[in-house]
Write a protein that holds these residues in place. Structure first.
Motif, PDB file in Angstrom:
ATOM      1  N   HIS A 100       0.837  -1.194   0.000  1.00 54.52           N
ATOM      2  CA  HIS A 100       0.000   0.000   0.000  1.00 54.52           C
ATOM      3  C   HIS A 100       0.877   1.252   0.000  1.00 54.52           C
ATOM      4  CE1 HIS A 100      -4.159  -1.453   0.485  1.00 54.52           C
ATOM      5  NE2 HIS A 100      -3.600  -2.502   1.069  1.00 54.52           N
ATOM      6  N   ARG A 101       0.391   2.277  -0.643  1.00 62.56           N
ATOM      7  CA  ARG A 101       1.151   3.523  -0.720  1.00 62.56           C
ATOM      8  C   ARG A 101       0.867   4.378   0.504  1.00 62.56           C
ATOM      9  NH1 ARG A 101       0.159   8.617  -2.290  1.00 62.56           N
ATOM     10  NH2 ARG A 101      -1.975   8.073  -2.906  1.00 62.56           N
ATOM     11  N   ASP A 102       1.916   4.838   1.114  1.00 60.90           N
ATOM     12  CA  ASP A 102       1.779   5.741   2.249  1.00 60.90           C
ATOM     13  C   ASP A 102       1.355   7.120   1.748  1.00 60.90           C
ATOM     14  OD1 ASP A 102       2.931   7.770   4.343  1.00 60.90           O
ATOM     15  OD2 ASP A 102       2.809   5.827   5.368  1.00 60.90           O
ATOM     16  N   SER A 103       0.613   7.834   2.562  1.00 60.31           N
ATOM     17  CA  SER A 103       0.114   9.151   2.144  1.00 60.31           C
ATOM     18  C   SER A 103       1.231  10.158   1.920  1.00 60.31           C
ATOM     19  CB  SER A 103      -0.862   9.698   3.197  1.00 60.31           C
ATOM     20  OG  SER A 103      -0.220   9.811   4.461  1.00 60.31           O
ATOM     21  N   HIS A 104       2.420   9.866   2.452  1.00 62.14           N
ATOM     22  CA  HIS A 104       3.545  10.798   2.305  1.00 62.14           C
ATOM     23  C   HIS A 104       4.399  10.483   1.078  1.00 62.14           C
ATOM     24  CE1 HIS A 104       2.558  12.353   6.243  1.00 62.14           C
ATOM     25  NE2 HIS A 104       2.663  11.134   6.767  1.00 62.14           N
ATOM     26  N   HIS A 105       4.048   9.462   0.321  1.00 58.90           N
ATOM     27  CA  HIS A 105       4.880   9.068  -0.810  1.00 58.90           C
ATOM     28  C   HIS A 105       4.030   8.964  -2.073  1.00 58.90           C
ATOM     29  CE1 HIS A 105       7.057   7.642   2.777  1.00 58.90           C
ATOM     30  NE2 HIS A 105       8.154   7.959   2.077  1.00 58.90           N
ATOM     31  N   ILE A 106       4.689   9.153  -3.192  1.00 63.47           N
ATOM     32  CA  ILE A 106       4.001   9.123  -4.484  1.00 63.47           C
ATOM     33  C   ILE A 106       3.819   7.693  -4.969  1.00 63.47           C
ATOM     34  CG2 ILE A 106       4.139   9.839  -6.902  1.00 63.47           C
ATOM     35  CD1 ILE A 106       5.727  12.267  -5.982  1.00 63.47           C
ATOM     36  N   THR A 107       4.823   6.853  -4.750  1.00 65.58           N
ATOM     37  CA  THR A 107       4.786   5.480  -5.246  1.00 65.58           C
ATOM     38  C   THR A 107       4.823   4.502  -4.081  1.00 65.58           C
ATOM     39  OG1 THR A 107       7.197   5.463  -5.435  1.00 65.58           O
ATOM     40  CG2 THR A 107       5.925   6.092  -7.399  1.00 65.58           C
ATOM     41  N   PRO A 108       4.284   3.297  -4.273  1.00 61.83           N
ATOM     42  CA  PRO A 108       4.344   2.288  -3.217  1.00 61.83           C
ATOM     43  C   PRO A 108       5.640   1.480  -3.296  1.00 61.83           C
ATOM     44  CG  PRO A 108       3.019   1.473  -5.016  1.00 61.83           C
ATOM     45  CD  PRO A 108       3.446   2.862  -5.409  1.00 61.83           C
ATOM     46  N   SER A 109       5.948   0.817  -2.236  1.00 61.12           N
ATOM     47  CA  SER A 109       7.098  -0.091  -2.233  1.00 61.12           C
ATOM     48  C   SER A 109       6.716  -1.377  -2.953  1.00 61.12           C
ATOM     49  CB  SER A 109       7.528  -0.408  -0.799  1.00 61.12           C
ATOM     50  OG  SER A 109       7.918   0.772  -0.123  1.00 61.12           O
ATOM     51  N   THR A 110       7.721  -2.008  -3.572  1.00 54.71           N
ATOM     52  CA  THR A 110       7.483  -3.273  -4.281  1.00 54.71           C
ATOM     53  C   THR A 110       8.615  -4.242  -3.969  1.00 54.71           C
ATOM     54  OG1 THR A 110       8.649  -2.533  -6.263  1.00 54.71           O
ATOM     55  CG2 THR A 110       6.273  -2.117  -6.176  1.00 54.71           C
ATOM     56  N   ARG A 111       8.318  -5.522  -4.133  1.00 56.87           N
ATOM     57  CA  ARG A 111       9.344  -6.552  -3.938  1.00 56.87           C
ATOM     58  C   ARG A 111       9.054  -7.691  -4.908  1.00 56.87           C
ATOM     59  NH1 ARG A 111       9.581  -6.652   1.215  1.00 56.87           N
ATOM     60  NH2 ARG A 111      11.607  -5.624   1.412  1.00 56.87           N
ATOM     61  N   THR A 112      10.085  -8.144  -5.600  1.00 56.92           N
ATOM     62  CA  THR A 112       9.952  -9.215  -6.584  1.00 56.92           C
ATOM     63  C   THR A 112      10.861 -10.375  -6.197  1.00 56.92           C
ATOM     64  OG1 THR A 112       9.486  -7.615  -8.341  1.00 56.92           O
ATOM     65  CG2 THR A 112      10.142  -9.828  -9.020  1.00 56.92           C
ATOM     66  N   PHE A 113      10.271 -11.583  -6.201  1.00 63.18           N
ATOM     67  CA  PHE A 113      11.047 -12.797  -5.933  1.00 63.18           C
ATOM     68  C   PHE A 113      11.056 -13.647  -7.200  1.00 63.18           C
ATOM     69  CE2 PHE A 113       9.656 -11.525  -1.741  1.00 63.18           C
ATOM     70  CZ  PHE A 113      10.768 -11.754  -0.940  1.00 63.18           C
ATOM     71  N   CYS A 114      12.210 -14.207  -7.506  1.00 55.45           N
ATOM     72  CA  CYS A 114      12.343 -15.137  -8.630  1.00 55.45           C
ATOM     73  C   CYS A 114      12.610 -16.536  -8.082  1.00 55.45           C
ATOM     74  CB  CYS A 114      13.497 -14.716  -9.544  1.00 55.45           C
ATOM     75  SG  CYS A 114      13.262 -13.111 -10.327  1.00 55.45           S
ATOM     76  N   LYS A 115      11.860 -17.494  -8.581  1.00 56.55           N
ATOM     77  CA  LYS A 115      12.076 -18.863  -8.121  1.00 56.55           C
ATOM     78  C   LYS A 115      13.402 -19.385  -8.678  1.00 56.55           C
ATOM     79  CE  LYS A 115       7.129 -19.939  -8.262  1.00 56.55           C
ATOM     80  NZ  LYS A 115       6.099 -20.780  -8.914  1.00 56.55           N
ATOM     81  N   PRO A 116      14.167 -20.073  -7.850  1.00 59.39           N
ATOM     82  CA  PRO A 116      15.421 -20.644  -8.350  1.00 59.39           C
ATOM     83  C   PRO A 116      15.164 -21.836  -9.257  1.00 59.39           C
ATOM     84  CG  PRO A 116      15.036 -21.330  -6.101  1.00 59.39           C
ATOM     85  CD  PRO A 116      13.951 -20.342  -6.421  1.00 59.39           C
ATOM     86  N   ALA A 117      16.158 -22.193 -10.032  1.00 57.90           N
ATOM     87  CA  ALA A 117      16.034 -23.366 -10.895  1.00 57.90           C
ATOM     88  C   ALA A 117      15.822 -24.611 -10.041  1.00 57.90           C
ATOM     89  CB  ALA A 117      17.287 -23.508 -11.765  1.00 57.90           C
TER      90      ALA A 117
END
Length: 335
Positions: A83-100
Motif C-alpha cells: 500500500h502507498r503511504d500518504s507521504h509518498h508518491i509510489t508504493p514499495s514493491t518486492r519481486t522474488f524469482c524462483k530458483p532453478a
C-alpha cells in the motif's frame, strides 16, 4: 465470496468482509491449443498468473501491508506491491524469482541476491534480512500451491453448476403457451368459452335491437305516418302487452309455488300416517325431501318477489321509452 465472473481466459472471485482483507482473486489462463482427435481427459486450463488484491489493514504500516500479490506462475516470479503511504508518491514493491529446480523435492534452495529485487519508497524503512527474505520466498512458494488449489476448486464449482443447469434444462417440462391454440387444450377451451360468450352477447344485442313497437305497428298495417289516435293506440297496446306478460309470468311462478306447497303438505301428511313404522333410513330420506322442498319454495318466493320489483322498474322504463319515442309525437312519422 460476493460474486464470481468467468470468461474463456479469466476467472475472478470478489470477496467482502474477510479477516485477511482479501478483495479479489483473478486467475489468467493460457489458451488451449486446438487439437484434432479425441478430447483430452484433463480439462484444466494452464494458469499464467494469479493476482490477489487486499484492502488496507490499518494495524500495519503501509510498507508492510500488501496491496497486491501477483503469482506469475509462467514466469516463476512473485511480485508484491504494498500500500502507498500518504507521504509518498509510489508504493514499495518486492519481486522474488524462483530458483532453478525449485519444485524438485530433493533440491535445497540456496539463497542469493539475484532471487529478489526490492524497491523501497522511503530509504528509512527497515530492510529485511537475507534470512527473512529466504523464508518469505519459501512461504510464497507454499502459498502459491494453496492458491492454485483454490482456483481449481473454483473452476470445479463453476463446471458443476453448469452441468447441473444443463441437466435441469434437459429434464424440464416446457409449458405450452396459452397462445398456442393448436397444442394447448386449456387455450382451446378458453377460446371456445369466449366464442360462446360473444355469441350470447350478439344474440342479446339482436334481441335488444328489435323494435319494441314492431308487432303493434304490424297490427295496423305498418303505415308511413300515423295520427294522434293511432299513436295513443300504440302506446296503450304496448303498456297492455307489458302488463299481460308480467302478470302471466307472475301467475306461473305463483302456480309453481302453490304446487310445491301442496306437494310438501302431502309428504308431511304421509309422514304423520307412517311415522311409527318407519325405519331410520326412511326418516332421513323424508327429512332430505322436506329440506329440498323448502329450498325450492324459498327460491320461488325470492324469484316472485324479485319479479314484482323488476316489473315496476321495467314498466317505468317502458313509460320513459314511450315518452321519448319521436314516432309517437307530432308529426307522427314512422319511417
Amino acid at each position: 465470496l460476493e460474486r464470481r465472473h468467468e470468461t474463456v481466459l479469466e476467472l475472478t472471485d470478489y470477496f467482502v468482509n474477510r479477516d485477511d482483507f482479501l478483495e479479489y482473486r483473478k486467475a489468467v489462463f493460457e489458451p488451449r491449443p486446438k487439437k484434432f482427435g479425441p478430447a483430452d481427459k484433463d480439462t484444466q486450463r494452464p494458469i499464467i498468473s494469479i493476482t490477489e488484491r487486499y484492502d488496507r489493514n490499518l494495524t500495519l504500516s503501509a510498507n508492510d501491508d500488501v496491496r497486491e500479490l501477483l503469482y506469475a506462475i509462467k514466469e516463476n516470479k512473485f511480485i508484491i506491491t504494498y500500500h502507498r503511504d500518504s507521504h509518498h508518491i509510489t508504493p514499495s514493491t518486492r519481486t522474488f524469482c524462483k530458483p532453478a529446480s525449485w519444485n524438485d523435492k530433493a533440491f535445497t534452495i540456496q539463497w542469493n541476491e539475484d532471487l529478489q529485487d526490492t524497491y523501497q519508497a522511503d530509504e528509512e524503512f527497515k530492510q529485511m534480512s537475507k534470512r527473512d527474505l529466504y523464508y518469505k520466498m519459501i512461504k510464497l512458494i507454499e502459498q502459491e500451491e494453496e492458491v492454485i488449489k483454490r482456483v481449481r476448486k473454483a473452476e470445479d464449482e463453476t463446471r458443476d453448476l453448469q452441468s447441473r443447469r444443463q441437466q435441469e434444462e434437459l429434464s424440464s417440462d416446457l409449458e405450452i403457451s396459452v397462445y398456442d391454440i393448436d397444442r394447448n387444450d386449456k387455450s382451446k377451451i378458453y377460446r371456445k368459452l369466449l366464442q360462446q360468450k360473444a355469441d350470447e352477447e350478439k344474440r342479446k344485442k339482436e334481441i335488444h335491437d328489435v323494435d319494441y313497437l314492431a308487432p303493434f305497428l304490424a297490427a295496423i298495417g305498418n303505415p308511413v305516418r300515423i295520427n294522434v289516435q293511432q299513436a295513443q293506440q300504440l302506446r296503450v297496446a304496448a303498456q297492455r302487452d307489458f302488463k299481460d306478460r308480467s302478470i302471466r309470468k307472475a301467475n306461473l311462478m305463483q302456480a309453481r309455488f302453490e304446487s310445491e306447497i301442496q306437494e310438501l303438505i302431502s309428504k308431511q301428511q304421509w309422514y304423520q300416517k307412517h311415522q311409527i313404522g318407519m325405519s331410520k333410513e326412511d326418516e332421513l330420506e323424508y327429512q332430505r325431501l322436506c329440506q329440498e322442498a323448502q329450498f325450492r319454495l324459498h327460491i320461488l318466493e325470492e324469484r316472485l318477489k324479485r319479479h314484482k320489483e323488476l316489473a315496476t322498474e321495467k314498466y317505468m322504463q317502458l313509460e320513459n321509452k314511450l315518452n321519448d319515442d319521436s314516432r309517437l309525437k307530432e308529426p307522427y312519422t314512422i319511417r
